[in-house]
Scaffold this active site. Structure first.
Site, PDB file in Angstrom:
ATOM      1  N   HIS A 161       0.813  -1.115  -0.086  1.00 55.06           N
ATOM      2  CA  HIS A 161       0.075   0.042   0.086  1.00 55.06           C
ATOM      3  C   HIS A 161       0.763   1.304  -0.141  1.00 55.06           C
ATOM      4  O   HIS A 161       0.326   2.257   0.354  1.00 55.06           O
ATOM      5  CB  HIS A 161      -1.096   0.093   1.275  1.00 55.06           C
ATOM      6  N   GLY A 162       2.345   1.014  -0.101  1.00 53.22           N
ATOM      7  CA  GLY A 162       2.960   2.220  -0.330  1.00 53.22           C
ATOM      8  C   GLY A 162       3.580   2.818   0.942  1.00 53.22           C
ATOM      9  O   GLY A 162       4.087   4.102   0.689  1.00 53.22           O
TER      10      GLY A 162
END
Length: 203
Positions: A161-162
């Site tokens: 999810h970064g």
């Protein structure tokens, strides 16, 4: 009219005795089969006991700038030897971090410092993203990863999810992960060995 007749008094029916014996044996076997799993459920497995034990790790084989991963309580734990440049980079991204002073309790008190470690060179952290439990990857400075900024100082990137973390496991602002990476209890038992799962003695 039924052909069944009771045996004379005092004389046992061989078929009936055989049937009763077989029934008793089957019932006893079923009772044992039920009882064994029930009793064994109270005894923890060897793996379960091992998962709660401290883990001693030799760090003499980790070159500067590299890291190794070990297992503790079923979790991956990173042990990284940071270079002077990696330590210097920890001071360049302070304004971009969500919790640069590690005010939230994601580490023991003795690791609540700028390097989040006992010895600045040796970084020990649980390699699990604090967002949804994914496993981040280490990405050094100067990477060509398009998901990271051009001036990336080096650290850890969670591709799920970064979320991004610096070289001390501190999360950057405006990322899904709510807190810094967890620092497990640990202590040095010698200059080249770290015990994960126990903190320094109070003496």
């Amino acid at each position: 009219m039924s052909s069944f007749a009771l045996p004379p008094p005092g004389q046992a029916d061989p078929e009936r005795r055989t049937w009763l014996l077989a029934t008793g044996v089957a019932g006893g076997a079923a009772a044992v089969a039920t009882a064994v799993p029930f009793v064994s459920s109270f005894a923890p497995s060897e793996r379960a006991r091992a998962m709660g034990a401290a883990v001693e790790v030799d760090i003499s084989d980790i070159p500067l700038g590299s890291m190794k991963t070990v297992e503790w309580r079923g979790k991956p734990v990173w042990i990284m030897r940071r270079t002077p440049d990696m330590l210097a980079a920890l001071q360049t991204d302070i304004a971009d971090l969500a919790d640069p002073d590690s005010r939230r309790d994601q580490q023991p008190e003795y690791a609540r410092n700028a390097t989040r470690s006992i010895e600045p060179e040796v970084f020990v952290a649980v390699g699990i993203c604090t967002h949804l439990g994914c496993s981040p990857t280490r990405v050094p400075a100067g990477t060509a990863n398009p998901s990271l900024p051009a001036d990336w100082p080096g650290g850890f990137f969670c591709p799920c999810h970064g979320s991004t973390f610096d070289g001390a496991g501190r999360v950057f602002k405006n990322k899904p992960a709510p807190t810094n990476l967890e620092i497990p209890p640990h202590r040095f038992v010698s200059a080249t060995r770290v015990l994960i799962g126990e903190g320094p003695s109070a003496a």
